[in-house]
Design an enzyme around this catalytic site. Structure first.
Site, PDB file in Angstrom:
ATOM      1  N   SER A   1       5.224 117.698  21.742  1.00  0.00           N
ATOM      2  CA  SER A   1       5.428 117.350  20.944  1.00  0.00           C
ATOM      3  C   SER A   1       5.648 116.025  19.559  1.00  0.00           C
ATOM      4  CB  SER A   1       3.411 116.615  20.655  1.00  0.00           C
ATOM      5  OG  SER A   1       3.563 115.120  19.832  1.00  0.00           O
TER       6      SER A   1
ATOM      7  N   ARG B   1      18.593  64.926  18.167  1.00  0.00           N
ATOM      8  CA  ARG B   1      17.608  66.194  17.813  1.00  0.00           C
ATOM      9  C   ARG B   1      18.534  67.243  18.721  1.00  0.00           C
ATOM     10  NH1 ARG B   1      14.396  65.179  23.566  1.00  0.00           N
ATOM     11  NH2 ARG B   1      12.630  65.465  22.090  1.00  0.00           N
TER      12      ARG B   1
ATOM     13  N   HIS C   1       2.269  70.625  12.554  1.00  0.00           N
ATOM     14  CA  HIS C   1       3.649  72.069  12.426  1.00  0.00           C
ATOM     15  C   HIS C   1       2.691  72.828  12.245  1.00  0.00           C
ATOM     16  CE1 HIS C   1       5.347  74.302   9.341  1.00  0.00           C
ATOM     17  NE2 HIS C   1       6.383  74.223  10.708  1.00  0.00           N
TER      18      HIS C   1
ATOM     19  N   CYS D   1       3.413 111.767  18.677  1.00  0.00           N
ATOM     20  CA  CYS D   1       2.104 111.482  18.235  1.00  0.00           C
ATOM     21  C   CYS D   1       2.027 110.523  16.646  1.00  0.00           C
ATOM     22  CB  CYS D   1       1.838 112.704  18.328  1.00  0.00           C
ATOM     23  SG  CYS D   1       2.294 114.412  17.180  1.00  0.00           S
TER      24      CYS D   1
ATOM     25  N   LYS E   1      15.747  72.727  24.671  1.00  0.00           N
ATOM     26  CA  LYS E   1      15.541  71.506  24.970  1.00  0.00           C
ATOM     27  C   LYS E   1      16.360  70.539  25.718  1.00  0.00           C
ATOM     28  CE  LYS E   1      13.730  69.674  20.811  1.00  0.00           C
ATOM     29  NZ  LYS E   1      14.200  69.045  19.468  1.00  0.00           N
TER      30      LYS E   1
ATOM     31  N   ARG F   1       8.857  71.946  27.331  1.00  0.00           N
ATOM     32  CA  ARG F   1       9.045  73.364  26.871  1.00  0.00           C
ATOM     33  C   ARG F   1       8.110  74.354  27.117  1.00  0.00           C
ATOM     34  NH1 ARG F   1       9.290  72.667  20.367  1.00  0.00           N
ATOM     35  NH2 ARG F   1       7.337  71.778  20.424  1.00  0.00           N
TER      36      ARG F   1
ATOM     37  N   MET G   1      14.385  72.792  12.855  1.00  0.00           N
ATOM     38  CA  MET G   1      16.322  71.802  12.914  1.00  0.00           C
ATOM     39  C   MET G   1      15.542  70.730  13.224  1.00  0.00           C
ATOM     40  SD  MET G   1      17.857  74.438  12.800  1.00  0.00           S
ATOM     41  CE  MET G   1      19.746  73.706  13.673  1.00  0.00           C
TER      42      MET G   1
ATOM     43  N   TYR H   1       3.779 111.088  27.271  1.00  0.00           N
ATOM     44  CA  TYR H   1       2.769 110.302  26.872  1.00  0.00           C
ATOM     45  C   TYR H   1       3.457 109.253  25.249  1.00  0.00           C
ATOM     46  CZ  TYR H   1       1.790 114.452  24.285  1.00  0.00           C
ATOM     47  OH  TYR H   1       1.387 114.841  23.050  1.00  0.00           O
TER      48      TYR H   1
ATOM     49  N   GLY I   1       9.652  72.421  14.004  1.00  0.00           N
ATOM     50  CA  GLY I   1      10.447  72.016  13.217  1.00  0.00           C
ATOM     51  C   GLY I   1      11.349  72.681  12.290  1.00  0.00           C
TER      52      GLY I   1
HETATM   53  P1  ADP Z   1      10.851  68.511  17.195  1.00  0.00           P
HETATM   54  O1  ADP Z   1      12.003  69.844  17.871  1.00  0.00           O
HETATM   55  O2  ADP Z   1      10.963  68.923  16.333  1.00  0.00           O
HETATM   56  O3  ADP Z   1       9.995  68.595  18.310  1.00  0.00           O
HETATM   57  P2  ADP Z   1      12.564  66.361  18.787  1.00  0.00           P
HETATM   58  O4  ADP Z   1      13.266  66.095  18.465  1.00  0.00           O
HETATM   59  O5  ADP Z   1      11.312  66.858  20.199  1.00  0.00           O
HETATM   60  O6  ADP Z   1      11.529  67.433  17.757  1.00  0.00           O
HETATM   61  O7  ADP Z   1      11.989  65.248  18.040  1.00  0.00           O
HETATM   62  C1  ADP Z   1      10.820  64.792  17.166  1.00  0.00           C
HETATM   63  C2  ADP Z   1      10.086  62.957  17.774  1.00  0.00           C
HETATM   64  O8  ADP Z   1      10.831  62.196  17.670  1.00  0.00           O
HETATM   65  C3  ADP Z   1       9.287  63.960  19.197  1.00  0.00           C
HETATM   66  O9  ADP Z   1       7.767  63.090  18.850  1.00  0.00           O
HETATM   67  C4  ADP Z   1      10.144  63.105  20.109  1.00  0.00           C
HETATM   68  O10 ADP Z   1       8.980  62.831  21.188  1.00  0.00           O
HETATM   69  C5  ADP Z   1      10.622  62.338  19.490  1.00  0.00           C
HETATM   70  N1  ADP Z   1      12.058  61.794  19.709  1.00  0.00           N
HETATM   71  C6  ADP Z   1      13.010  62.600  20.266  1.00  0.00           C
HETATM   72  N2  ADP Z   1      13.748  61.596  21.157  1.00  0.00           N
HETATM   73  C7  ADP Z   1      14.075  60.554  20.910  1.00  0.00           C
HETATM   74  C8  ADP Z   1      14.377  59.161  21.844  1.00  0.00           C
HETATM   75  N3  ADP Z   1      15.577  59.520  21.958  1.00  0.00           N
HETATM   76  N4  ADP Z   1      13.122  58.428  22.075  1.00  0.00           N
HETATM   77  C9  ADP Z   1      11.973  58.261  21.398  1.00  0.00           C
HETATM   78  N5  ADP Z   1      11.558  59.244  20.952  1.00  0.00           N
HETATM   79  C10 ADP Z   1      12.467  60.593  20.792  1.00  0.00           C
HETATM   80 MG    MG Z   2       9.997  67.924  19.900  1.00  0.00          MG
HETATM   81 MG    MG Z   3      11.346  68.244  13.740  1.00  0.00          MG
END
Ligand code: ADP
Ligand code: MG
Ligand code: MG
Length: 935
Positions: free
Chosen positions: A824, A129, A514, A891, A59, A396, A140, A911, A138
């Site tokens: 083999s 984040r 999710h 084999c 990220k 990503r 973390m 092979y 999801g």
């Molecule tokens: P995940 O890895 O679970 O996607 P994120 O870190 O991407 O977690 O965040 C979860 C949600 O919060 C995402 O929809 C993301 O776009 C939103 N989000 C994260 N940081 C910000 C921010 N600075 N401003 C607005 N929305 C945010």
């Molecule tokens: Mg995200």
């Molecule tokens: Mg999350």
């Protein structure tokens, strides 16, 4: 070499500790950067970049890259994964430099945003984040709106003139923070349904019901104000702690929680499934908040640059007006499609973003195109619109199922976005595998009782029993049952059950929920957003369309169409040959491949299927399976229980026509391709009668006294049959058995040669441990083979080789090779003997080894490179020292497992051979192995 050269030149192009390309004076930079724990991004400039994922997490690295690309990203900074490692290495303490660096970075963010963190007049809010190297959906946690306190709330209200928005943001902070930081990271594990998040959600639902609201957005400022007050009380009661009202305490709490969650139960379990090393650590991103929930000119969304379910080249996604971050993913409201083209029957009435905010949509469209071009791969993006202004929050490489992966790779290569090599490398062998998975039989589907419709999040068909909790799903599946996990929505707590289930069905959530994300990653059949399902978790009941289903009832899912059916419908095997993208990709792959791929087949039917999957020969034809037919087993038993050579030969003569007929069929199916036939291998007692009755009948037919046969039968009993009288040891003691088999093979071959069918028999002697065994068996084989050819007056290009499946054979390969035309590897027996591990008994403890991380993989699934693999290497090297062109294959079923295929390529085998349905995967894995070597 001068010091400088050593420092600079020596590191050129090398991969540094973090795995980035060392550019220029790498080492100097590195030592300067060693204590750099915080990487800033914002206002078009970032300290980091995309290839620093190991240090910044996926990220963080991509936020930096987008910033550098001039894409609008809210400013922020990334705390490196190294801090996570140091934190755990130092008794959960941060390096002392961290605080200063963080304050400096925060200061830069404040400057850009013109706000200050904790400032009562004009407060800056941030999100905290998590971000590991590779995305762990999801797993973390993220906390939004950090910095809202009783002191900053009034200031923000004044600034935004939007009390409702501020309290909405605050109630989200209360929910996320209490859940993630105060409960989960603190290691509190409440009972199912007793978590703080559920408690708060209940309180919110209660209020909505009281007021007669149906949406979260119906809650007015005053409602939210009361709700926030209630929330704080509930939190205090449940967690025995006051909600922190100091912005810095919140911030550090959030950061700490991200690091804590790296060692949390769910993260650890996900890492185990995905084989992600613990040492990688996670980064933390602190980023200035942008708000999608300020009103109708604000929004938030998630999108893919191509359709992740089909691979179609079409911008695809979902959005919600007046919402924040997780609303789309959590499936609280059914999201709208981003564009008209993405509307379905179920979503056609909803407003798409290109209709609601056309200008903004165009801007988003251009950005997503730019991102896909830049990364040369499908991107999964998050965006937020704050008062008409677009912000990108994440990009990503998007997860996709096998079908989509193949289509995208082929189309991107054709668009010249990537090369054909990249296309092949981009598709994982298990994604090829998905295409080989079953679908619901259309005929069965036509008459079936449809229970409900949902969103087709993961294609394919699945049949299973309804389980309502992840634990049940896991438990039942361990008992060998097929399970479909049915949930309102899934969360990271459910991943173990999702993994165990055949398929996943949820009542809520969209295509980016999710459940959808996780299922897609695993290539699992999945249906989400099936809103007709009314799940009564306490009673373990599912009410749908007037029907009641209980746990354990059978259902069938068609994940390609999003249809749920009652009962157990037929599944059809997959049909990859009708997929044009698949066919094209396999053609490319075959061009790169050097390893041949054969199949293990004992019948003409299997041989034909395998050939259609691209098998280039038979690597293992087991003759013993031919002994079991009801008309044959008697003759086999007669042979075994005979006391004299003559009697044995009489019985064998009865078997000969059967064996011959089998070989004719297989040779024909494989005309022009080599067929390796293994002479009889298993211990004889496997063929013996099991009951007195059977024995009595046999005695009658053989005209021998029952007692005599019974005694003989008992005498054949072995204490350790797998290490006993089997393989070539049978051929040595009962040469007539092997003679008959060679005779059958050669007669079949000769007859076909006369019919102008091209046959290439390779006769294989099993379980050789000593060179003399092979020498004797080879002489026997050659003697018969020459005699048969003479009789038929034709020549057959036959060869004689051996299976290498004992450690002694490996280390004496430089003797054995003199008498072998080919080798083999029988890696199953070789694994058993190298490890001293019985596969049939390993079930009691091996899973424990694998789950406990003692072994990375089950050595019967993936070749143990460091042990068994070394023996293979020795055997190959010693053998080729004697015969430079010794043909060597494998084999064991390992031959269809991608990692093992790669290993076979690396040690220079000719092979691999595997079961028919794994042939395409093996072909593909072989191609990737060859290409990885080129890179
Ligand atoms: P995940 O890895 O679970 O996607 P994120 O870190 O991407 O977690 O965040 C979860 C949600 O919060 C995402 O929809 C993301 O776009 C939103 N989000 C994260 N940081 C910000 C921010 N600075 N401003 C607005 N929305 C945010
Ligand atoms: Mg995200
Ligand atoms: Mg999350």
């Amino acid at each position: 070499m001068s010091l400088n050269q050593e420092l600079i030149g020596g590191r050129m192009g090398l991969v540094t500790e973090q795995g980035e390309k060392g550019v220029g004076p790498g080492k100097i930079m590195e030592s300067l950067n060693r204590k750099k724990y915080v990487y800033f991004f914002g206002a078009g400039k970032a300290d980091g970049k995309a290839d620093m994922k190991n240090l910044l997490g996926g990220k963080g690295a991509n936020l930096a890259e987008m910033t550098n690309l001039g894409i609008p990203v809210p400013p922020g900074f990334t705390i490196t994964t190294k801090v996570c490692t140091l934190y755990y290495g130092n008794d959960r303490n941060y390096p002392k430099e961290l605080q200063k660096q963080m304050e400096a970075a925060l200061g830069r963010v404040e400057k850009i945003m013109g706000k200050r963190f904790g400032d009562p007049g004009n407060p800056l809010l941030v999100s905290v984040r998590s971000g590991a190297r590779s995305s762990m959906p999801g797993m973390m946690e993220t906390v939004l709106n950090v910095g809202l306190t009783t002191k900053t709330i009034p200031g923000l209200i004044k600034r935004t003139n939007n009390e409702r928005f501020v309290y909405d943001a605050y109630r989200r902070l209360l929910m996320m923070y209490s859940d993630v930081v105060m409960e989960k990271a603190a290691g509190i594990e409440p009972d199912d349904g007793e978590g703080i998040r559920q408690k708060l959600e209940h309180a919110m639902e209660r209020l909505k019901k009281e007021k007669g609201y149906s949406n979260d957005t119906d809650l007015a400022a005053d409602d939210l104000k009361i709700l926030c007050r209630d929330f704080r009380v509930i939190i205090k009661l449940a967690l025995k702690k006051e909600f922190p009202d100091d912005p810095h305490e919140q911030l550090w709490g959030g950061i700490g929680a991200v690091f804590q969650s790296w060692m949390g139960k769910r993260a650890v379990s996900y890492r185990r499934i995905e084989k992600i090393p613990e040492a990688w650590g996670t980064a933390v991103n602190v980023q200035s908040m942008v708000f999608g929930n300020t009103g109708e000119t604000s929004a938030t969304g998630v999108a893919f640059t191509r359709n992740p379910a089909t691979g179609e080249n079409m911008f695809f996604g979902e959005w919600l007006p007046n919402a924040q971050g997780e609303d789309v993913v959590a499936g609280i409201r059914t999201p709208n499609p981003v564009n008209k083209a993405g509307k379905t029957e179920d979503t056609k009435h909803l407003h798409s973003l290109d209709e609601a905010m056309p200008k903004l949509y165009r801007q988003l469209f251009v950005i997503q195109k730019k991102l896909e071009r830049h990364y040369r791969d499908m991107q999964d993006i998050e965006f937020t619109v704050e008062d008409g202004r677009l912000w990108m929050l994440q990009t990503r490489v998007g997860k996709r199922n096998g079908q989509a992966a193949i289509r995208m790779a082929v189309e991107m290569a054709k668009e010249k976005l990537i090369t054909k090599q990249m296309a092949v490398l981009r598709v994982r062998p298990d994604q090829i595998d998905e295409l080989l998975h079953p679908a619901v039989a259309p005929a069965a589907e036509k008459g079936a009782a449809e229970l409900a419709k949902g969103l087709p999040a993961g294609p394919g068909g699945a049949v299973g029993k309804v389980a309502f909790t992840a634990d049940d799903a896991e438990k039942w599946s361990k008992r060998g049952e097929k399970v479909i996990l049915v949930r309102n929505e899934t969360s990271p707590e459910d991943v173990h059950g999702m993994h165990a289930a055949q398929a996943i069905l949820t009542a809520k959530g969209g295509m980016t929920s999710h459940a959808a994300l996780v299922a897609r990653g695993w290539g699992k059949c999945c249906i989400v957003g099936c809103s007709d399902l009314d799940i009564d978790l306490p009673r373990k009941e599912l009410r749908v369309n007037g029907k009641v289903l209980r746990e354990g009832d059978w259902i069938t899912l068609n994940g390609t169409k999003g249809r749920v059916y009652e009962g157990k419908l037929d599944l059809l095997p997959a049909d990859p040959e009708h997929n044009a993208w698949y066919r094209e990709l396999m053609i490319w792959a075959d061009k790169f491949r050097t390893l041949k791929v054969r199949t293990n087949a004992d019948t003409p039917y299997d041989a034909t299927i395998a050939r259609s999957f691209g098998a280039e020969g038979i690597g293992l034809c087991r003759t013993e399976h031919m002994f079991f037919g009801p008309d044959r087993i008697k003759a086999v038993r007669e042979m075994i229980l005979s006391d004299t050579v003559e009697d044995r030969e009489k019985a064998l003569a009865k078997l000969l026509p059967f064996q011959k007929g089998d070989f004719v069929g297989i040779f024909k199916a494989m005309a022009g391709l080599p067929v390796t036939i293994r002479l009889l291998d298993p211990p004889l007692h496997e063929f013996l009668p099991h009951t007195d009755e059977e024995l009595r009948e046999l005695a009658g037919e053989m005209g021998a006294p029952f007692e005599q046969l019974n005694a003989k039968n008992k005498s054949l009993h072995e204490l350790n049959p797998m290490l006993g009288h089997r393989g070539c040891r049978l051929g040595i003691t009962y040469p007539e058995i092997y003679e008959m088999q060679v005779q059958a093979i050669m007669e079949a071959a000769c007859e076909l040669v006369k019919e102008k069918v091209k046959v290439i028999p390779e006769i294989m002697i099993p379980l050789v441990g000593h060179v003399r065994e092979l020498e004797i068996m080879r002489n026997l084989t050659v003697k018969i083979a020459e005699a048969v050819q003479k009789e038929y007056k034709v020549k057959v290009p036959y060869t004689v080789g051996t299976m290498i499946e004992l450690p002694r054979a490996c280390v004496t390969s430089d003797e054995i090779a003199y008498h072998a035309d080919f080798y083999s590897f029988g890696t199953n027996d070789l694994t058993q003997t190298v490890y001293g591990l019985s596969r049939d008994d390993a079930g009691r403890f091996l899973p424990f080894y694998v789950e406990g991380g003692i072994l990375k993989d089950d050595p019967f699934v993936s070749i143990d490179r460091e042990g068994v693999g070394i023996f293979m290497r020795i055997a190959a090297e010693k053998g080729r020292k004697i015969k430079k062109d010794l043909k060597i294959g494998i084999c064991g079923e390992h031959g269809g497992e991608p990692e093992s295929v790669e290993f076979c390529h690396q040690i220079g085998l000719n092979y691999v051979s595997c079961s028919p349905y794994r042939v395409p995967i093996a072909r593909f894995a072989a191609a990737r192995a060859a290409m990885k070597e080129l890179k």
